[in-house]
Scaffold this motif. Structure first.
Motif: not given
Lengths: 275, 413
Positions: A78-81, A86-89, A94-108, A115-121
């Motif tokens: 979404g960056q210029p150049g 658009s931000e929504d696109q 990102a949300a259409s991808y399933q991303v492995t969370n970096e940290e485990p959840n509270d059950k380990g 996915g979110t825009p901050a994630d790596i594809i």
């Protein structure tokens, strides 16, 4: 006494180097080099074509991403150049991808989440690591995030000198290489024979055919335009700051030429009194 | 030329300070009043250009070090992070990588200028040797820095160069393991190379201090190679004359630097270094950066590994002995036609060695590399001693002022 003629020496050295260069060119004639194409981001002040990058991303997403990782964050799309979705696109993408969370959840437990825009594809689902991909193809498909900067070939003398000069400079070898490879499957009976791949035997079978990707903007649905668009997109992925870099560079150059001119005038004035 | 400074500050505070720590007097005598031969050409601006490049490399390097993470698993990604995510990280990194190339280019011009005009001759032998040490430290720093991005060529280069020590009989392998911090180039290697790459530039800066100090004791050589006899007639004060000329030359150099950074930033970089290091995959064609290619060609020209390493180091070390190899009392090649001819032969040999260093080794290439290696050492060990005595030199001007006046056209009536 022997006359030591420096000019003749320089001429002889140049002739020798030229002969060496052309001998090398003959040696490698059997392996054709990727032809030099015209790119919107070529030359001194070229910039990326946003529509082309968007089409290139479409080709990547629908075709390349089945095997190739592209380790860049979603947000950069979404960056210029760049493709500048658009931000929504970007969020929806990102949300259409399933991303492995970096940290485990509270059950380990390690878990996946949208996915979110901050994630790596994420990597292609079919090949969780390079080994799995290598098992399927004999060789792991390279991550495409720097591919366009990681491919060059020997230019030989004197071309490598010209490649550095203003107006003649050649910085789009990676795009030319990608375009050449994608269009280089010229033996219909052998999907792994490529005209431009060193040795001609390439691990990647012909990845795309005419009409494989549905363009919506009227661009011809041919391998040639797919390969141009994806090569442009991957050039952006490898060098996302090119537009900004050239814009700053132009300003820097104008500033430096004016500065050097003024300094020269000052220097001349100062030295006048010394002679 | 030197001695206690005659500088007297204008203000009372300045005088108070100066009588306790005469640092302003040092600056005044070194960079303001310092007498500069009036016949210097633009080849003498490369000292200032090199000082600028060293500072530029240190500043950009310090910024890059804030974002770089040295380990086998993070180094490559952290460079990508600098290029993509850090504000103007791409600018810092392109300045640093291309800055290394321009630093070496300026250094080579500076060294060749010294050879051409006999700047190594008495009384400047120590000044010259300190310069050779600086050059050697620069090569070491550049090599260490090249390993840090942890690309395929970084890994191959680190492996090739650190393996050179295994040529040392008996203890070589042990030393190699000690250098690597393991049994092969790996994570510990990149970590310690980062530490050393950060350290060495400051050692270079210290030697640059000695270099400038020694220069300011002996004074500068000049294109005519005759020493200053009369400070009033033969020299001009450093400021404004040399200062203005140096600043102008640096601004022209910056145009070249900006061209590289902003328009062809990847021209000098090896594409293979955009692939992450993989111990199982060696690049098809391992080559160092352009500025080390002639030495790489010399290394490969020698069939025996140990002798190759010896020749590699000898090719740099021999520069330190130049003041005693060339004993011709005439300094400048301007008045030495035979030396001038062989000097240019030597330049061509260095360029051709560089070209061969970039090519795939083959029988023909190796033969040419051997001939050129003989030529490289022959220039120092045969030509220089012979021309010390056998050369018929041209008459040198009586003084710098005479040389300048001789060049000046007579005004038309």
């Amino acid at each position: 006494m022997i006359r030591f003629d420096t000019k003749a020496l320089a001429a002889a050295a140049f002739a020798l180097a030229l002969a060496g260069g052309s001998a090398l060119a003959q040696e490698t004639a059997e392996q054709p080099k990727p032809p030099r194409e015209s790119w919107s981001f070529g030359g001194t002040f070229g910039t990326y074509d946003k529509a082309q990058l968007q089409r290139g991303f479409q080709v990547y997403k629908e075709v390349c991403s089945n095997c190739h990782a592209l380790s860049i964050p979603f947000r950069t799309l979404g960056q210029p150049g760049g493709p500048q979705f658009s931000e929504d696109q970007v969020k929806a993408l990102a949300a259409s991808y399933q991303v492995t969370n970096e940290e485990p959840n509270d059950k380990g437990e390690i878990f996946k989440r949208p996915g979110t825009p901050a994630d790596i594809i994420p990597r292609p689902e079919a090949y969780p690591n390079d080994q799995a991909a290598a098992a399927a193809f004999g060789k792991a498909p390279p991550d495409m995030n720097l591919l366009a900067k990681a491919r060059k070939w020997e230019r030989g003398f004197p071309w490598f000198v010209f490649d550095a000069l203003p107006g003649l400079q050649y910085q789009e070898m990676g795009a030319d290489y990608i375009h050449a490879i994608v269009t280089g499957y010229t033996h219909p009976d052998d999907p792994q024979w490529n005209l431009y791949y060193p040795g001609h035997k390439i691990a990647m079978p012909q990845p795309i055919t005419d009409g494989a990707v549905e363009y919506t903007d009227g661009t011809p649905k041919t391998v040639d335009s797919y390969s141009r668009d994806v090569a442009a997109f991957l050039s952006w992925a490898a060098e996302p700051n090119l537009n900004e870099r050239r814009r700053i560079g132009l300003g820097a150059m104008i500033f430096l030429f004016v500065l050097a001119g003024l300094l020269y005038a000052t220097k001349k004035k100062v030295w006048e009194s010394a002679h | 030329m030197s001695g206690p400074s005659t500088f007297v500050p204008k203000s009372a505070i300045g005088r108070w300070f100066e009588s306790r720590l005469p640092i302003m007097g040092l600056v005044h005598s070194s960079f303001i009043a310092f007498p500069v031969p009036r016949n210097l050409n633009y080849m003498w601006t490369f000292g200032a250009i090199l000082a600028f490049m060293l500072i530029a490399q240190i500043i950009t390097g310090v910024v890059l070090a804030m974002h770089y993470v040295p380990s086998a698993t993070t180094a490559f990604q952290s460079i990508s992070h600098i290029m993509r995510d850090v504000n103007y990280g791409w600018l810092m990194r392109y300045m640093h990588t291309n800055g290394a190339s321009l630093f070496f280019l300026a250094c080579y011009i500076h060294i060749f200028r010294g050879l051409y005009y006999g700047s190594f001759k008495p009384p400047r032998e120590l000044l010259w040797i300190i310069g050779v040490i600086i050059y050697f430290l620069m090569a070491a720093t550049a090599f260490l820095g090249y390993v840090l991005p942890w690309g395929a060529m970084s890994f191959a280069g680190a492996t090739v160069i650190t393996n050179l020590v295994t040529a040392i009989p008996f203890v070589g392998t042990g030393i190699a393991h000690w250098l690597w911090g393991g049994f092969a180039v790996g994570g510990p290697t990149v970590n310690r190379f980062f530490s050393l790459h950060y350290l060495l530039p400051f050692i270079i800066a210290a030697f640059v201090g000695l270099h400038v100090w020694a220069l300011h004791v002996t004074g500068q050589n000049n294109p005519d190679g005759v020493e200053v006899q009369n400070v009033d007639r033969d020299t001009v004060p450093f400021t404004p004359y040399a200062t203005m000329k140096d600043i102008f030359a640096v601004s022209v150099w910056l145009i070249l630097y900006a061209w590289l950074i902003f328009f062809i930033p990847n021209y000098l970089l090896d594409a293979d270094n955009y692939n992450i290091a993989n111990p199982l995959v060696t690049p098809a064609h391992v080559v160092p950066e352009w500025y080390l290619l002639p030495f790489y060609a010399i290394l490969r020209a020698i069939p025996n590994k140990l002798m190759g390493v010896v020749a590699l180091f000898a090719s740099i070390a021999i520069l330190a002995f130049v003041p005693w190899l060339d004993r011709n009392p005439v300094k400048s090649a301007k008045y030495r036609p035979a030396f001038r001819f062989f000097f240019w032969v030597f330049v061509v040999i260095c360029v051709l060695l560089g070209w061969i260093g970039s090519q795939e080794p083959g029988d023909a290439m190796t033969l040419v590399a051997r001939i050129l290696t003989v030529g490289y050492f022959g220039f120092f060990l045969v030509i220089m001693p012979i021309l010390s005595f056998a050369e018929k030199t041209r008459p040198i001007p009586a003084s710098i002022a005479d040389a300048v006046l001789a060049k000046k056209p007579v005004p038309a009536e």
